[in-house]
Write a protein that holds these residues in place. Structure first.
Motif, mmCIF file in Angstrom:
data_model
loop_
_atom_site.group_PDB
_atom_site.id
_atom_site.type_symbol
_atom_site.label_atom_id
_atom_site.label_comp_id
_atom_site.label_asym_id
_atom_site.label_seq_id
_atom_site.Cartn_x
_atom_site.Cartn_y
_atom_site.Cartn_z
ATOM 1 N N ALA A 1 0.839 -1.299 -0.086
ATOM 2 C CA ALA A 1 -0.310 0.229 0.071
ATOM 3 C C ALA A 1 0.798 1.270 0.072
ATOM 4 O O ALA A 1 2.051 1.293 0.209
ATOM 5 C CB ALA A 1 -1.114 -0.040 1.126
ATOM 6 N N ASP A 2 0.076 2.350 -0.433
ATOM 7 C CA ASP A 2 0.954 3.690 -0.383
ATOM 8 C C ASP A 2 1.331 3.779 0.956
ATOM 9 O O ASP A 2 0.837 4.144 2.158
ATOM 10 C CB ASP A 2 -0.068 4.740 -0.656
ATOM 11 C CG ASP A 2 0.594 6.237 -0.487
ATOM 12 O OD1 ASP A 2 1.644 6.156 -0.467
ATOM 13 O OD2 ASP A 2 -0.262 7.164 -0.927
ATOM 14 N N ASP B 1 2.905 6.354 2.418
ATOM 15 C CA ASP B 1 2.452 7.662 3.294
ATOM 16 C C ASP B 1 1.234 7.376 3.765
ATOM 17 O O ASP B 1 1.151 7.879 4.823
ATOM 18 C CB ASP B 1 2.558 8.846 2.092
ATOM 19 C CG ASP B 1 3.943 9.298 1.780
ATOM 20 O OD1 ASP B 1 4.993 8.905 2.263
ATOM 21 O OD2 ASP B 1 4.288 9.829 0.815
ATOM 22 N N ALA B 2 0.042 7.052 3.025
ATOM 23 C CA ALA B 2 -1.167 6.860 3.716
ATOM 24 C C ALA B 2 -1.101 5.769 4.758
ATOM 25 O O ALA B 2 -1.554 5.893 5.643
ATOM 26 C CB ALA B 2 -1.912 5.960 2.435
ATOM 27 N N LEU B 3 -0.053 4.687 4.557
ATOM 28 C CA LEU B 3 -0.196 3.749 5.926
ATOM 29 C C LEU B 3 0.318 4.543 7.119
ATOM 30 O O LEU B 3 0.187 4.400 8.173
ATOM 31 C CB LEU B 3 1.056 2.676 5.496
ATOM 32 C CG LEU B 3 1.200 1.445 6.432
ATOM 33 C CD1 LEU B 3 -0.316 0.959 6.799
ATOM 34 C CD2 LEU B 3 2.185 0.447 5.870
ATOM 35 N N ASP C 1 0.334 7.603 7.709
ATOM 36 C CA ASP C 1 -0.717 8.616 8.037
ATOM 37 C C ASP C 1 -1.687 7.762 9.193
ATOM 38 O O ASP C 1 -2.382 8.226 10.180
ATOM 39 C CB ASP C 1 -1.459 9.060 7.218
ATOM 40 C CG ASP C 1 -0.636 10.347 6.564
ATOM 41 O OD1 ASP C 1 0.501 10.498 7.228
ATOM 42 O OD2 ASP C 1 -0.865 10.644 5.276
ATOM 43 N N ALA C 2 -1.936 6.680 8.529
ATOM 44 C CA ALA C 2 -3.048 5.784 9.363
ATOM 45 C C ALA C 2 -2.347 5.412 10.875
ATOM 46 O O ALA C 2 -3.135 5.150 11.690
ATOM 47 C CB ALA C 2 -3.250 4.382 8.771
ATOM 48 N N ARG D 1 -2.798 8.040 13.227
ATOM 49 C CA ARG D 1 -3.988 8.333 13.884
ATOM 50 C C ARG D 1 -4.347 7.486 14.585
ATOM 51 O O ARG D 1 -5.150 7.559 15.620
ATOM 52 C CB ARG D 1 -5.058 8.338 12.355
ATOM 53 C CG ARG D 1 -4.904 9.597 11.533
ATOM 54 C CD ARG D 1 -6.196 10.052 10.945
ATOM 55 N NE ARG D 1 -6.459 8.818 10.092
ATOM 56 C CZ ARG D 1 -6.080 8.439 8.898
ATOM 57 N NH1 ARG D 1 -5.125 9.271 8.187
ATOM 58 N NH2 ARG D 1 -6.256 7.514 8.195
#
Length: 419
Positions: free
Chosen positions: A400-401, A403-405, A407-408, A411
């Protein structure tokens, strides 16, 4: 959970098509369980009225449920497709909320449909085909309908189908007070229409019903000169009546062209007003071809119930805003329910890690090792096991991306890496 709704109504199909898909009350329990037993759906509720037949279900294969509907009524799917609508979860919720609020009715803002929806839910519950998905959908629908009624004027100045029936009769005859009125059936719709006619003090009201006792019970609730007869007596009595209103659950016509033709002849061509509110129809459509007979179906009274519609349309805009907000809430609930299996799997995985670490710790304690050292090692093992998957995913940089991982993870764990 896969919410889907499909069916047809007075806007998508004429009465000639709607009557092909009607579900009389006596067959509804078997139909509900039959659809579930076919494995085309896990949960089912069927709404069947004179204006609509709709199936709400929890189904992973809506096409199989549609095929079941066609086969149940022995109608080809190709014949039905031009008239059917199929709605996915958000659209199905919006549709159910609009139906319950009277926004999808022939009479904008009418309230009878809400009771019919509640009857459909009760039938599904009694048949064991109502699960958490549909129960939540309909309870939300009832709440939305109450909110729309209390906060908007969408139901104000509405002309009911029962009132429209009287207005139609008054367009043909000078006064209802001189008429003899025959009602065929003794259900809710007939009682509503009969009550409106009784308020005009007709010369006589007769209830014709399959069971005489139920006919007598309705006749006794009406004021004025009333009586009851059986359906078997119709051939001898029909010519006596100026107005005939029918609404039964019969799957076949009760009044045919020949019977009416003989009645008109016996009446020496005095006009007869006939209103067929049943779906399937109680009165053969060919009756309309006869002179001196004014036959109307449930679709024919649409123009009369338009009275006051413009004002109600303005109120409907506010109602649509309310419904939009409640659809968003229901969609959020659906998304939360869809994550339940993932959450359960995550917790099961964590529990397995805990049990393994605890088993090791208990063995160490049994060997006499210091409790402080065992606890320290236990905490390290648990931390390492639980942190290994996210740490590996972040450092691996594959899939997976990244950067998205990242960020997740920030959070999820409420981290502040910049500090």
């Amino acid at each position: 959970m896969h919410l889907v709704a499909f069916g047809l109504n007075h806007l998508s199909a004429p009465v000639a098509i709607r009557e092909k898909l009607a579900f009389p009350a006596e067959v509804l329990p078997a139909a509900l369980t039959g659809l579930v037993d076919s494995q085309a759906a896990k949960e089912v509720a069927i709404v069947s009225t004179c204006n609509r037949t709709e199936i709400y279900c929890n189904s992973q294969d809506p096409s199989a449920a549609l095929l079941w509907l066609a086969r149940y009524h022995d109608v080809s799917l190709d014949t039905l497709k031009p008239y059917l609508y199929q709605l996915d979860a958000p659209a199905a919720a919006r549709h159910a909320f609009r139906v319950a609020s009277g926004l999808d009715s022939m009479v904008l803002g009418e309230t009878q449909i809400l009771g019919q929806l509640k009857d459909a839910v009760r039938a599904a519950e009694n048949s064991g085909t109502l699960g958490i998905l549909l129960n939540t959908l309909f309870q939300k629908s009832f709440a939305v309908a109450k909110e729309v009624r209390s906060q908007t004027g969408v139901g104000a100045s509405s002309v009911s189908m029962a009132a429209a029936a009287v207005r139609l009769a008054e367009q043909i005859f000078p006064t209802v007070g001189e008429l003899k009125v025959l009602f065929i059936g003794a259900g809710e719709m007939i009682e509503l229409v009969a009550t409106h006619f009784a308020a005009r003090n007709p010369r006589q009201i007769t209830i014709a019903n399959r069971t005489l006792a139920r006919g007598h019970a309705l006749a006794e609730r009406l004021p004025g000169n009333t009586n009851a007869v059986t359906l078997a007596e119709l051939p001898e009595l029909l010519a006596q009546y100026d107005v005939v209103v029918s609404s039964t659950a019969s799957q076949l016509p009760i009044i045919g062209k020949g019977l009416v033709e003989r009645a008109v002849k016996a009446r020496r061509h005095r006009p007869i007003f006939m209103l067929d509110l049943a779906v399937p129809r109680d009165i053969e459509a060919e009756v309309a071809e006869l002179d001196d007979v004014f036959l109307y179906s449930v679709d024919d009274i649409a123009d009369i119930v338009e009275v006051g519609r413009e004002a109600r349309q303005q109120a409907a805009g506010h109602a649509e805003t309310i419904i939009g907000a409640r659809v968003a809430e229901f969609s959020d609930w659906l998304r939360q329910r869809e994550r339940v299996p993932l959450i359960r799997s995550l917790r099961d995985h964590a529990e397995q890690q805990r049990q393994q670490a605890l088993k090791v710790a208990l063995k160490q304690l049994a060997r006499g090792e210091a409790p402080e050292a065992v606890l320290e090692l236990l905490s390290q093992q648990l931390t390492n096991k639980l942190m290994h998957p996210p740490t590996r995913a972040l450092s691996g940089g594959k899939g997976a991306d990244p950067d998205a991982l990242a960020d997740a993870v920030v959070r999820l764990y409420r981290l502040h890496p910049e500090s």
